[in-house]
Each structure stands twice: as structure tokens, then as C-alpha cells.
Enzyme design. Structure first.
Site, PDB file in Angstrom:
ATOM      1  N   HIS A 139       0.833  -1.206   0.000  1.00 39.22           N
ATOM      2  CA  HIS A 139       0.000   0.000   0.000  1.00 39.22           C
ATOM      3  C   HIS A 139       0.870   1.259   0.000  1.00 39.22           C
ATOM      4  CE1 HIS A 139      -4.067  -1.778   1.591  1.00 39.22           C
ATOM      5  NE2 HIS A 139      -3.564  -2.451   0.574  1.00 39.22           N
ATOM      6  N   GLU A 197       0.724   4.040   1.687  1.00 40.23           N
ATOM      7  CA  GLU A 197       1.117   4.592   2.991  1.00 40.23           C
ATOM      8  C   GLU A 197       2.321   3.854   3.571  1.00 40.23           C
ATOM      9  OE1 GLU A 197      -1.902   3.631   1.950  1.00 40.23           O
ATOM     10  OE2 GLU A 197      -3.481   4.390   3.254  1.00 40.23           O
ATOM     11  N   CYS A 219      -6.596   2.112   5.268  1.00 38.19           N
ATOM     12  CA  CYS A 219      -7.242   0.868   5.690  1.00 38.19           C
ATOM     13  C   CYS A 219      -6.756   0.520   7.098  1.00 38.19           C
ATOM     14  CB  CYS A 219      -6.882  -0.247   4.709  1.00 38.19           C
ATOM     15  SG  CYS A 219      -5.161  -0.768   4.819  1.00 38.19           S
ATOM     16  N   CYS A 263      -2.874   0.101   7.299  1.00 36.91           N
ATOM     17  CA  CYS A 263      -2.116   1.353   7.213  1.00 36.91           C
ATOM     18  C   CYS A 263      -2.379   2.244   8.427  1.00 36.91           C
ATOM     19  CB  CYS A 263      -2.434   2.074   5.907  1.00 36.91           C
ATOM     20  SG  CYS A 263      -1.834   1.150   4.475  1.00 36.91           S
TER      21      CYS A 263
HETATM   22 ZN   LIG Z   1      -3.738   0.430   3.400  1.00 33.23          ZN
END
Ligand SMILES: [Zn+2]
Length: 159
Positions: free
Chosen positions: A55, A57, A85, A88
């Protein structure tokens, strides 16, 4: 010092790099608050790396930690085009990011208010959250991407 919108535009530019690799366009940066310097950046590479961990982040946080030479992102804020999410948001807490700024809400996986709010669960670190910065542009980015994917799928079926 630059505005939240200024940094969000940088995230949008990064998100577009994700899209080139057919990844959902999400871009993130980490900024050192006192200097305004961008010390980490990343974009979604889940498909490119075939990893659920790739991801935007997490990439930005990893780069910022490397730059600062430690895991604590003191005096740092994280900007991202899409609401973080659970994974993260967990990384944000664990790296002690002080402020989180996101663009579009994620009603399916968002862990900063949409599905639930990880930051208000009584953990030992609670970042400040600003939501909806350049929201329209950030969510349009996603909508355009998914429309293009649907059209490509349809074309592939026909051909
Ligand atoms: Zn995430």
C-alpha cells in the site's frame, strides 16, 4: 509552509504512477511538519509487487523512517489520496505519525471513520485526522480508473 491541498496534489501525482501499472491509484507522502519537507513517498503497488502489503502509505512510511534513521516519525504528517485501511492506520499509530490528511473516503475498507475509527479505540497514540482534502479529485481518480478497467474487460470479452 504549504497548504494541505499543495501536498495532496503531490499525492495525486503519485497515484497516477500506480495507475500506469494497473494498480488502483492511491498515492501517499510523509512530510516533516516543521520544515515542510517531503521525506517519504509511495503509491499503491499491490498488483505490481503481487503483495497485499504494498500500500502507498506503508511505502511512504518506510521511506520516511529510512530518511530519519528511526521508526518514530515524530513531527511528521501523512497525506494520502484515500482513507487509510486498517493495516495502514495501524502502521500510522505504530510509527507515531502526528497528523493524517486524506482525500476520498473508503466506505469498504476505511479505518479512519468510514467502517470504524482505529484512532479512537483508546490506543496509546492518537493522530489528528483531517478528511476530505481535494475529495472530489481524489475520488474521481478512482472512479475513472475503475471505469477504464470495466471498459477494458468488456473490450477483451468482445475481442
Ligand atoms: Zn492500506
Amino acid at each position: 509552509m504549504y497548504s494541505d491541498e499543495y501536498y495532496m496534489r503531490k499525492c495525486i501525482a503519485l497515484a497516477k504512477l500506480a495507475e500506469q501499472a494497473t494498480d488502483v491509484p492511491v498515492g501517499a507522502i510523509v512530510v516533516k511538519k516543521t520544515t515542510g519537507e517531503v521525506i517519504g513517498e509511495g503509491y499503491n503497488r499491490r498488483e505490481a509487487e503481487r503483495s497485499s502489503l504494498a500500500h502507498a502509505e506503508l511505502a511512504a512510511i518506510a521511506q520516511a523512517s529510512q530518511k530519519l534513521g528511526g521508526w518514530r516519525l515524530i513531527d511528521c504528517e501523512l497525506f494520502v489520496t484515500l482513507e487509510p485501511c486498517a493495516m495502514c492506520a495501524g502502521a500510522i499509530v505504530n510509527s507515531r505519525v502526528e497528523r493524517v490528511v486524506f482525500g476520498a473516503f473508503d466506505h469498504r475498507f476505511g479505518a479512519c471513520g468510514s467502517c470504524f475509527d482505529l484512532f479512537s479505540q483508546g490506543l496509546n497514540h492518537k493522530p489528528e485526522v483531517v478528511s476530505g482534502v481535494l475529495q472530489e479529485e481524489c475520488s474521481q481518480l478512482m472512479k475513472d480508473f475503475f471505469r477504464k478497467m470495466r471498459e477494458e474487460k468488456k473490450a477483451a470479452r468482445k475481442g
